[in-house]
Design a protein around this motif. Structure first.
Motif, PDB file in Angstrom:
ATOM      1  N   ALA A   1      29.559  40.885  45.163  1.00 24.28           N
ATOM      2  CA  ALA A   1      29.838  40.353  46.697  1.00 24.28           C
ATOM      3  C   ALA A   1      30.931  39.291  46.471  1.00 24.28           C
ATOM      4  CB  ALA A   1      28.737  39.452  47.038  1.00 24.28           C
ATOM      5  N   ALA A   2      32.180  39.401  47.245  1.00 28.13           N
ATOM      6  CA  ALA A   2      33.305  38.533  47.020  1.00 28.13           C
ATOM      7  C   ALA A   2      34.120  38.279  48.302  1.00 28.13           C
ATOM      8  CB  ALA A   2      34.291  39.581  45.971  1.00 28.13           C
ATOM      9  N   PRO A   3      34.762  37.165  48.127  1.00 26.78           N
ATOM     10  CA  PRO A   3      35.610  36.575  49.479  1.00 26.78           C
ATOM     11  C   PRO A   3      36.995  37.519  49.407  1.00 26.78           C
ATOM     12  CG  PRO A   3      35.940  35.013  47.667  1.00 26.78           C
ATOM     13  CD  PRO A   3      34.810  36.363  47.148  1.00 26.78           C
ATOM     14  N   ARG A   4      37.524  37.298  50.732  1.00 28.08           N
ATOM     15  CA  ARG A   4      39.013  37.429  50.628  1.00 28.08           C
ATOM     16  C   ARG A   4      39.942  36.452  50.844  1.00 28.08           C
ATOM     17  NH1 ARG A   4      39.892  42.746  52.324  1.00 28.08           N
ATOM     18  NH2 ARG A   4      38.185  43.743  53.319  1.00 28.08           N
ATOM     19  N   ILE A   5      39.286  35.215  50.937  1.00 29.89           N
ATOM     20  CA  ILE A   5      39.926  33.992  51.193  1.00 29.89           C
ATOM     21  C   ILE A   5      39.894  33.004  50.101  1.00 29.89           C
ATOM     22  CG2 ILE A   5      39.952  31.731  52.535  1.00 29.89           C
ATOM     23  CD1 ILE A   5      39.208  33.055  54.934  1.00 29.89           C
ATOM     24  N   SER A   6      40.751  32.510  49.393  1.00 25.52           N
ATOM     25  CA  SER A   6      40.841  31.417  48.323  1.00 25.52           C
ATOM     26  C   SER A   6      39.964  30.415  48.422  1.00 25.52           C
ATOM     27  CB  SER A   6      42.240  31.231  48.023  1.00 25.52           C
ATOM     28  OG  SER A   6      42.071  29.938  46.840  1.00 25.52           O
ATOM     29  N   PRO A   7      38.933  30.155  47.587  1.00 24.06           N
ATOM     30  CA  PRO A   7      37.960  29.199  47.944  1.00 24.06           C
ATOM     31  C   PRO A   7      38.537  27.731  47.901  1.00 24.06           C
ATOM     32  CG  PRO A   7      37.745  29.957  45.571  1.00 24.06           C
ATOM     33  CD  PRO A   7      38.607  31.080  46.401  1.00 24.06           C
ATOM     34  N   PHE A   8      39.733  27.727  47.289  1.00 18.28           N
ATOM     35  CA  PHE A   8      40.216  26.322  47.113  1.00 18.28           C
ATOM     36  C   PHE A   8      41.361  25.958  48.300  1.00 18.28           C
ATOM     37  CE2 PHE A   8      39.232  27.781  42.750  1.00 18.28           C
ATOM     38  CZ  PHE A   8      37.881  27.004  42.702  1.00 18.28           C
ATOM     39  N   CYS A   9      42.266  26.780  48.366  1.00 17.32           N
ATOM     40  CA  CYS A   9      43.518  26.456  49.219  1.00 17.32           C
ATOM     41  C   CYS A   9      43.304  27.317  50.638  1.00 17.32           C
ATOM     42  CB  CYS A   9      44.772  26.995  48.769  1.00 17.32           C
ATOM     43  SG  CYS A   9      44.964  28.848  48.648  1.00 17.32           S
ATOM     44  N   GLY A  10      42.358  28.188  50.841  1.00 17.43           N
ATOM     45  CA  GLY A  10      42.061  28.642  52.244  1.00 17.43           C
ATOM     46  C   GLY A  10      43.015  29.756  52.550  1.00 17.43           C
ATOM     47  N   GLU A  11      43.737  30.223  51.701  1.00 19.44           N
ATOM     48  CA  GLU A  11      44.638  31.345  51.957  1.00 19.44           C
ATOM     49  C   GLU A  11      43.939  32.892  51.964  1.00 19.44           C
ATOM     50  OE1 GLU A  11      48.210  31.099  49.966  1.00 19.44           O
ATOM     51  OE2 GLU A  11      48.790  29.377  50.446  1.00 19.44           O
ATOM     52  N   GLU A  12      44.178  33.383  52.693  1.00 15.56           N
ATOM     53  CA  GLU A  12      43.672  35.020  52.785  1.00 15.56           C
ATOM     54  C   GLU A  12      44.573  35.744  51.700  1.00 15.56           C
ATOM     55  OE1 GLU A  12      42.287  38.652  55.392  1.00 15.56           O
ATOM     56  OE2 GLU A  12      42.723  36.846  56.404  1.00 15.56           O
ATOM     57  N   ARG A  13      43.919  35.994  50.378  1.00 14.86           N
ATOM     58  CA  ARG A  13      44.735  36.879  49.467  1.00 14.86           C
ATOM     59  C   ARG A  13      43.996  38.242  49.046  1.00 14.86           C
ATOM     60  NH1 ARG A  13      45.427  31.394  45.301  1.00 14.86           N
ATOM     61  NH2 ARG A  13      46.787  30.504  46.429  1.00 14.86           N
ATOM     62  N   GLY A  14      43.162  38.250  49.906  1.00 16.84           N
ATOM     63  CA  GLY A  14      42.395  39.722  49.654  1.00 16.84           C
ATOM     64  C   GLY A  14      41.508  39.409  48.558  1.00 16.84           C
ATOM     65  N   ILE A  15      40.549  40.901  48.262  1.00 15.39           N
ATOM     66  CA  ILE A  15      39.720  40.862  47.035  1.00 15.39           C
ATOM     67  C   ILE A  15      40.287  40.338  45.766  1.00 15.39           C
ATOM     68  CG2 ILE A  15      38.077  42.398  46.203  1.00 15.39           C
ATOM     69  CD1 ILE A  15      37.357  41.854  49.013  1.00 15.39           C
ATOM     70  N   GLY A  16      39.741  39.610  45.049  1.00 12.81           N
ATOM     71  CA  GLY A  16      40.370  39.006  43.843  1.00 12.81           C
ATOM     72  C   GLY A  16      40.854  37.383  44.024  1.00 12.81           C
ATOM     73  N   SER A  17      40.597  37.040  45.306  1.00 14.19           N
ATOM     74  CA  SER A  17      40.897  35.751  45.359  1.00 14.19           C
ATOM     75  C   SER A  17      39.874  34.496  44.940  1.00 14.19           C
ATOM     76  CB  SER A  17      40.946  35.325  47.196  1.00 14.19           C
ATOM     77  OG  SER A  17      39.706  35.560  47.746  1.00 14.19           O
ATOM     78  N   ASP A  18      38.968  35.267  44.399  1.00 18.51           N
ATOM     79  CA  ASP A  18      37.932  34.291  43.701  1.00 18.51           C
ATOM     80  C   ASP A  18      38.365  34.105  42.231  1.00 18.51           C
ATOM     81  OD1 ASP A  18      37.271  36.791  42.788  1.00 18.51           O
ATOM     82  OD2 ASP A  18      35.196  36.858  43.353  1.00 18.51           O
ATOM     83  N   GLY A  19      39.343  34.717  41.898  1.00 11.23           N
ATOM     84  CA  GLY A  19      40.089  34.523  40.446  1.00 11.23           C
ATOM     85  C   GLY A  19      39.701  35.715  39.590  1.00 11.23           C
ATOM     86  N   TRP A  20      38.934  36.852  40.063  1.00  9.09           N
ATOM     87  CA  TRP A  20      38.590  37.679  39.170  1.00  9.09           C
ATOM     88  C   TRP A  20      39.935  38.535  38.989  1.00  9.09           C
ATOM     89  CZ3 TRP A  20      34.412  39.539  36.714  1.00  9.09           C
ATOM     90  CH2 TRP A  20      34.258  40.993  36.325  1.00  9.09           C
TER      91      TRP A  20
END
Length: 293
Positions: A197-216
């Motif tokens: 399970a993964a987000p599309r939005i960066s958890p810190f800045c809130g920008e939509e960066r797609g899959i991988g925005s969690d740092g993976w």
């Protein structure tokens, strides 16, 4: 001018909406309107331009806003120093939900151990907004990462809070977990067999960066993302109850009762430096952090 009126004015100035301000202050729009009119009468000037039911802060309002932040900060500091005359105190903290989940319990435990009369109030806000709320006097502290240190104004002071290391999180019953425990080691090839399970939005800045925005490192090690979810509370529940993996802070995995999966043969760990910001005019709460970290 009454400090309470200035505190209410700062909320109105931030929202430019009486209903939203009333919701945040647990009062009625009518009561706030009366407070605002009394303040404008006392200052002999309008602080907002009215267009129908809409409010728009004007130049006089902005001048008062900057002064009100200072005055309210001084009043809060006096309340803290006087102690019993101040009654129950409130420390207001703005931070991204991820940082609240990872560090909220730690901060709460520290405050309760030293300040039994303090009430903590957390507001979810991405980093840039958290800093704006701090500058406007809406909150007393902001939790941020090193990525936005350049956005910290000269009126603020910043202290290092620690670091946030991201690891793979699994539920206790996940197939990767052969024996009960809080940590396991696994090969990257084994990990990538299972859905995430993964987000599309960066958890810190809130920008939509797609899959991988969690740092993976998605480009190098693409995952099978079965669920896309930006709500980290829901994401944690999916890890614990639905057999999905996720890339989460180490402290959060521990707090939620998950298992940390350490990859033996791939660079899939990331690290964020964390900071707490406060206004230089009021370091009442900020001054407590060096002894805690």
């Amino acid at each position: 001018m009454e400090i309470e009126a200035l505190e209410k004015f700062l909320i109105i100035a931030a929202t430019e909406n009486l209903q939203r301000s009333a919701d945040r202050l647990d009062t009625s729009p009518g009561a706030l309107s009366k407070t605002l009119k009394r303040l404008e009468t006392e200052l002999a000037t309008r602080l907002f331009d009215r267009v129908g039911k809409q409010l728009k802060i004007n130049d006089a309002g902005r001048r008062l806003q900057s002064r009100a932040v200072e005055m309210v900060a001084i009043a809060r500091r006096v309340r803290s120093e006087v102690g019993e005359l101040g009654g129950n105190q409130e420390c207001r903290i703005a931070a991204p939900t991820m940082l609240q989940l990872a560090w909220g319990a730690f901060i709460q435990r520290k405050f309760l151990a030293e300040e039994t009369a303090v009430r903590l109030s957390f507001t979810s806000a991405y980093e840039a907004l958290a800093l704006k709320m701090l500058s406007r006097g809406e909150v007393d502290l902001a939790l941020i990462t090193g990525a936005v240190l350049g956005q910290v104004s000269s009126t603020m002071e910043v202290l290092p809070l620690g670091s946030l290391s991201m690891y793979i999180a699994a539920g206790p019953d996940h197939p990767l977990i052969a024996e009960p425990g809080t940590q396991v080691k696994a090969a990257l090839s084994d990990v990538l067999q299972y859905p995430f399970a993964a987000p599309r939005i960066s958890p810190f800045c809130g920008e939509e960066r797609g899959i991988g925005s969690d740092g993976w490192p998605e480009i190098n090690y693409p995952r099978k993302v079965q669920v896309v979810v930006n709500d980290y509370g829901v994401l944690c529940q999916l890890v614990l109850n639905s057999g999905l993996l996720a890339f989460l802070p180490e402290s959060l995995i521990t707090e939620m009762g998950g298992v940390i999966v350490r990859v033996e043969d791939g660079p899939v760990k990331s690290r964020e430096e964390l900071f707490v910001a406060g206004r230089k005019a009021d370091t009442t709460w900020l001054s407590k952090f060096p002894a805690w970290v």
